[in-house]
Design a protein around this motif. Structure first.
Motif, PDB file in Angstrom:
ATOM      1  N   LEU A   1       0.824  -1.198   0.000  1.00  0.00           N
ATOM      2  CA  LEU A   1       0.000   0.000   0.000  1.00  0.00           C
ATOM      3  C   LEU A   1       0.865   1.258   0.000  1.00  0.00           C
ATOM      4  O   LEU A   1       0.576   2.230  -0.700  1.00  0.00           O
ATOM      5  N   GLY A   2       1.938   1.228   0.762  1.00  0.00           N
ATOM      6  CA  GLY A   2       2.837   2.372   0.821  1.00  0.00           C
ATOM      7  C   GLY A   2       3.530   2.648  -0.504  1.00  0.00           C
ATOM      8  O   GLY A   2       3.891   3.789  -0.801  1.00  0.00           O
ATOM      9  N   GLN A   3       3.712   1.611  -1.321  1.00  0.00           N
ATOM     10  CA  GLN A   3       4.323   1.791  -2.634  1.00  0.00           C
ATOM     11  C   GLN A   3       3.425   2.628  -3.543  1.00  0.00           C
ATOM     12  O   GLN A   3       3.904   3.303  -4.449  1.00  0.00           O
ATOM     13  N   LEU A   4       2.129   2.586  -3.300  1.00  0.00           N
ATOM     14  CA  LEU A   4       1.192   3.346  -4.123  1.00  0.00           C
ATOM     15  C   LEU A   4       1.228   4.842  -3.817  1.00  0.00           C
ATOM     16  O   LEU A   4       0.960   5.660  -4.694  1.00  0.00           O
ATOM     17  N   TYR A   5       1.513   5.190  -2.577  1.00  0.00           N
ATOM     18  CA  TYR A   5       1.491   6.582  -2.146  1.00  0.00           C
ATOM     19  C   TYR A   5       2.827   6.934  -1.521  1.00  0.00           C
ATOM     20  O   TYR A   5       2.986   6.915  -0.310  1.00  0.00           O
ATOM     21  N   ARG A   6       3.787   7.275  -2.336  1.00  0.00           N
ATOM     22  CA  ARG A   6       5.144   7.560  -1.867  1.00  0.00           C
ATOM     23  C   ARG A   6       5.170   8.856  -1.052  1.00  0.00           C
ATOM     24  O   ARG A   6       4.800   9.907  -1.563  1.00  0.00           O
ATOM     25  N   PRO A   7       5.633   8.776   0.196  1.00  0.00           N
ATOM     26  CA  PRO A   7       5.739   9.987   1.013  1.00  0.00           C
ATOM     27  C   PRO A   7       7.005  10.763   0.623  1.00  0.00           C
ATOM     28  O   PRO A   7       7.949  10.202   0.079  1.00  0.00           O
ATOM     29  N   PRO A   8       7.033  12.047   0.934  1.00  0.00           N
ATOM     30  CA  PRO A   8       8.257  12.809   0.659  1.00  0.00           C
ATOM     31  C   PRO A   8       9.376  12.372   1.616  1.00  0.00           C
ATOM     32  O   PRO A   8       9.103  11.933   2.734  1.00  0.00           O
ATOM     33  N   ASN A   9      10.603  12.459   1.150  1.00  0.00           N
ATOM     34  CA  ASN A   9      11.750  12.088   2.004  1.00  0.00           C
ATOM     35  C   ASN A   9      11.907  13.098   3.132  1.00  0.00           C
ATOM     36  O   ASN A   9      11.688  14.302   2.940  1.00  0.00           O
ATOM     37  N   LEU A  10      12.304  12.612   4.280  1.00  0.00           N
ATOM     38  CA  LEU A  10      12.589  13.478   5.413  1.00  0.00           C
ATOM     39  C   LEU A  10      14.022  13.972   5.330  1.00  0.00           C
ATOM     40  O   LEU A  10      14.856  13.402   4.608  1.00  0.00           O
ATOM     41  N   ILE A  11      14.349  14.977   6.081  1.00  0.00           N
ATOM     42  CA  ILE A  11      15.680  15.564   6.068  1.00  0.00           C
ATOM     43  C   ILE A  11      16.727  14.555   6.529  1.00  0.00           C
ATOM     44  O   ILE A  11      17.836  14.536   6.019  1.00  0.00           O
ATOM     45  N   ILE A  12      16.376  13.676   7.471  1.00  0.00           N
ATOM     46  CA  ILE A  12      17.352  12.742   8.019  1.00  0.00           C
ATOM     47  C   ILE A  12      17.633  11.563   7.100  1.00  0.00           C
ATOM     48  O   ILE A  12      18.536  10.794   7.354  1.00  0.00           O
TER      49      ILE A  12
END
Length: 86
Positions: free
Chosen positions: A72-83
């Motif tokens: 499911l997470g592959q469908l909605y890629r979150p933005p990368n965090l600074i770390i």
């Protein structure tokens, strides 16, 4: 712990860690890894067969949940965090 149970537990542990590494979101990935390590560490000294089987079944169910969540997470890629590395 029975020899077969130990091998099953180790295989499940490795599978859970491998699958959790596939989380795209840093927070989910780190949370899952921490919960897996803590859960297996807490039940490391289980010797009773019924308890061992119950814990192994719980780990199998958790693996299936993680697989679904990763898909499911592959469908909605979150933005990368600074770390996170770019």
């Amino acid at each position: 712990m029975a020899a077969g149970g130990g091998r099953q537990a180790l295989a499940l542990y490795k599978s859970l860690l491998r699958e959790s590494q596939k989380f795209l979101a840093y927070n989910y990935r780190e949370y899952a890894l921490r919960r897996i390590r803590d859960g297996f560490k807490a039940t490391r000294n289980v010797t009773e067969e019924a308890t061992l089987q119950r814990e192994l079944q719980h780990a199998r169910e958790s693996l299936e949940v993680i697989k679904r969540q990763v898909a499911l997470g592959q469908l909605y890629r979150p933005p990368n965090l600074i770390i996170e590395k770019k």
